[in-house]
Structures are given as C-alpha cells and as structure tokens.
Motif scaffolding. Structure first.
Motif, PDB file in Angstrom:
ATOM      1  N   ASP A  16      -0.689   1.178  -6.998  1.00 44.58           N
ATOM      2  CA  ASP A  16      -1.101   0.214  -8.020  1.00 44.58           C
ATOM      3  C   ASP A  16      -1.418  -1.140  -7.392  1.00 44.58           C
ATOM      4  OD1 ASP A  16      -1.383  -0.796 -10.791  1.00 44.58           O
ATOM      5  OD2 ASP A  16       0.450  -1.900 -10.322  1.00 44.58           O
ATOM      6  N   GLU A  17      -0.602  -1.560  -6.434  1.00 47.10           N
ATOM      7  CA  GLU A  17      -0.844  -2.834  -5.752  1.00 47.10           C
ATOM      8  C   GLU A  17      -2.176  -2.820  -5.006  1.00 47.10           C
ATOM      9  OE1 GLU A  17       2.407  -3.773  -3.192  1.00 47.10           O
ATOM     10  OE2 GLU A  17       3.756  -4.320  -4.825  1.00 47.10           O
ATOM     11  N   GLU A  68      -1.643  -6.227   6.730  1.00 43.31           N
ATOM     12  CA  GLU A  68      -0.275  -6.743   6.713  1.00 43.31           C
ATOM     13  C   GLU A  68       0.658  -5.853   5.894  1.00 43.31           C
ATOM     14  OE1 GLU A  68      -2.773  -9.400   3.880  1.00 43.31           O
ATOM     15  OE2 GLU A  68      -3.016  -8.316   5.778  1.00 43.31           O
ATOM     16  N   ALA A  69       0.122  -5.235   4.820  1.00 37.60           N
ATOM     17  CA  ALA A  69       0.920  -4.310   4.020  1.00 37.60           C
ATOM     18  C   ALA A  69       1.157  -3.010   4.781  1.00 37.60           C
ATOM     19  CB  ALA A  69       0.240  -4.030   2.688  1.00 37.60           C
ATOM     20  N   ALA A  70       0.131  -2.559   5.523  1.00 36.26           N
ATOM     21  CA  ALA A  70       0.273  -1.346   6.332  1.00 36.26           C
ATOM     22  C   ALA A  70       1.333  -1.530   7.412  1.00 36.26           C
ATOM     23  CB  ALA A  70      -1.068  -0.977   6.953  1.00 36.26           C
ATOM     24  N   ALA A 128       7.008 -12.211   9.481  1.00 31.83           N
ATOM     25  CA  ALA A 128       5.628 -11.934   9.087  1.00 31.83           C
ATOM     26  C   ALA A 128       5.520 -11.423   7.655  1.00 31.83           C
ATOM     27  CB  ALA A 128       5.004 -10.907  10.033  1.00 31.83           C
ATOM     28  N   LEU A 129       6.648 -11.069   7.048  1.00 31.57           N
ATOM     29  CA  LEU A 129       6.624 -10.550   5.680  1.00 31.57           C
ATOM     30  C   LEU A 129       6.368 -11.666   4.678  1.00 31.57           C
ATOM     31  CD1 LEU A 129       9.677  -8.114   5.827  1.00 31.57           C
ATOM     32  CD2 LEU A 129       7.250  -7.511   5.879  1.00 31.57           C
ATOM     33  N   SER A 130       5.905 -11.272   3.500  1.00 32.74           N
ATOM     34  CA  SER A 130       5.651 -12.220   2.418  1.00 32.74           C
ATOM     35  C   SER A 130       5.991 -11.534   1.103  1.00 32.74           C
ATOM     36  CB  SER A 130       4.172 -12.642   2.420  1.00 32.74           C
ATOM     37  OG  SER A 130       3.367 -11.565   1.959  1.00 32.74           O
ATOM     38  N   PRO A 131       6.038 -12.283  -0.005  1.00 30.46           N
ATOM     39  CA  PRO A 131       6.289 -11.627  -1.294  1.00 30.46           C
ATOM     40  C   PRO A 131       5.275 -10.533  -1.608  1.00 30.46           C
ATOM     41  CG  PRO A 131       6.626 -13.987  -1.506  1.00 30.46           C
ATOM     42  CD  PRO A 131       6.052 -13.758  -0.136  1.00 30.46           C
ATOM     43  N   ARG A 132       4.072 -10.611  -1.031  1.00 28.68           N
ATOM     44  CA  ARG A 132       3.050  -9.598  -1.298  1.00 28.68           C
ATOM     45  C   ARG A 132       3.260  -8.317  -0.489  1.00 28.68           C
ATOM     46  NH1 ARG A 132      -1.369 -11.169  -4.142  1.00 28.68           N
ATOM     47  NH2 ARG A 132      -1.617 -13.404  -4.568  1.00 28.68           N
ATOM     48  N   THR A 133       4.027  -8.399   0.603  1.00 29.55           N
ATOM     49  CA  THR A 133       4.213  -7.223   1.455  1.00 29.55           C
ATOM     50  C   THR A 133       5.646  -6.696   1.450  1.00 29.55           C
ATOM     51  OG1 THR A 133       4.618  -8.623   3.410  1.00 29.55           O
ATOM     52  CG2 THR A 133       2.338  -7.928   2.992  1.00 29.55           C
TER      53      THR A 133
END
Length: 227
Positions: free
Chosen positions: A140-141, A176-178, A189-194
């Motif tokens: 979904d993201e 970055e998500a991968a 390197a992480l963020s709320p999106r990942t």
C-alpha cells in the motif's frame, strides 16, 4: 535470512522513536478531525439562534466524528497485529484480512485478499499472519497514487510462499525503503517513511521468513516471502 535469525536483545532507541513517529503521523489526522468535530458541537451549543442551523451543524459534527474515529480504530487494529505480540500468535487470517480491508478503506488502494488465502492451516506457522499484514502495508505504501494490492499463497505450515502484489502507479519500492527492508540501512539512515519496511524485515527474519522484492514493471511490484 535464516531460521536462526533473531531480533537484537537491545533495540536502538532511534528505531523505537521512529516507530512512535509513524504511529503518531498516521493517527494525527483522524484524531485531529475528531477534535474539530467536538469544536463544532461546542459552537453549536453556544449558538443563540438555534433552530435548523444548529441541527445542520450537529449533523456535520457527528459525521466528522464518526468517520474519523472509525478511521483511527481501523488503523489501531492494523498496528496491533502488524507490530504487536497479537499478530505473531494468530492462528487464522480472518482478523488480519478484516484489519487490512479497514486499513485501505476510504483511500485510493483496493485490496484483493480472498477468503481462505492463505489456508488457515498455514497460520499454524508462527508469525505468518503478521508477515502477510506487514507485506500488505508495504504494498500500500508503494502505491502512492493508488492501485490494487492482491494476496496469493501456496504451501503449508512447514514450507510455503506468500505473494503480495502492488499493481498501479508508481508500483516501485524506493531505494531507501528497500535498504530498510533488507536490513542494510543504518539506524541513522532510517526515517518515519522507511521505519515500517525496516521493522517488517526484522520481524520476518525473527520468524525465519525470507523476503524478496521484484519490480516487474513501472506499475507492478511483487513481494514474496518463503519459508
């Protein structure tokens, strides 16, 4: 990723903070709308004119509260199963399927998760319910402009495969998500999106699942989990 893989004994505080950030981000909109609805009711009570204007005001406020509180409740149900202990010990997919349907309700993504997929015997595999739900959320993201998320499966408790496909634009997983999903990203390197991708990968590892991601086209992304 192997059967013996496990989560670290101590989790980086940044990871926990980012998880909290994601939860707050996803819930702030419906909760804020609930507050707006309550403010409308307060204004209605202070209205000196009364009559039909007040009735219309109250009706709009009630609709806003009902919609937003429902959205908040549906998201909490998903988070409980995807991130909490409850999802790891589920012995059927009914609750997760219903939670996933509620998660995408009202948005631009549609869900195709048929009954008895996977077969409930597959749910005897520890953590598989949590796994499917996390993959649905990842799909979904990836569909920032909406599309179709579909769930397929074969196998049983001892060996099997779950396939979750995201069809629509853009249908890709950002680098970055991968990296977060694969566990190669550092905490810095992480963020709320990942953060969801990172946790989905680590939770899958802890239960011995192997996740692969394939971009079949610019509008088709396939997540596969095997055990």
């Amino acid at each position: 990723m192997t059967e013996s893989s496990s989560l670290p004994v101590s989790v980086d505080i940044r990871v926990l903070e980012l998880l909290a950030s994601k939860l707050c981000h996803d819930l702030v909109s419906p909760v804020g709308a609930i507050r707006n609805g309550l403010e409308l009711i307060e204004e209605m009570q202070e209205d000196e004119d009364g009559g039909t204007a007040v009735g219309g005001f109250l009706g709009e406020a009630v609709k806003l509260i009902d919609h937003s509180s429902g959205q908040a409740d549906r998201r909490l149900r998903v988070f409980r199963l995807a991130y909490g202990v409850a999802g790891r010990d589920q012995k059927g997919f009914g609750d997760a399927r219903a939670a996933a349907a509620g998660y995408v309700e009202g948005g631009r993504t549609r869900l195709d998760w048929p009954d008895r997929v996977p077969h409930d015997m597959t749910a005897q595999r520890r953590g598989v319910v949590k796994l499917v739900l996390n993959l649905v959320m990842l799909a979904d993201e990836a569909l920032t402009h909406g599309g179709l998320v579909s769930v397929a499966a074969d196998g049983d408790e001892t060996a099997g495969r779950i396939t979750v496909t995201a069809a629509g634009r853009p249908g890709t997983l950002k680098p970055e998500a991968a990296a977060a999903l694969a566990g190669t990203a550092t905490a810095e390197a992480l963020s709320p999106r990942t953060i969801h991708a990172y946790l989905a990968g680590r939770l899958a590892e802890s239960d011995g699942f192997r996740i692969a991601v394939a971009t079949e086209s610019s509008e088709r992304l396939v997540f596969t989990a095997e055990w």
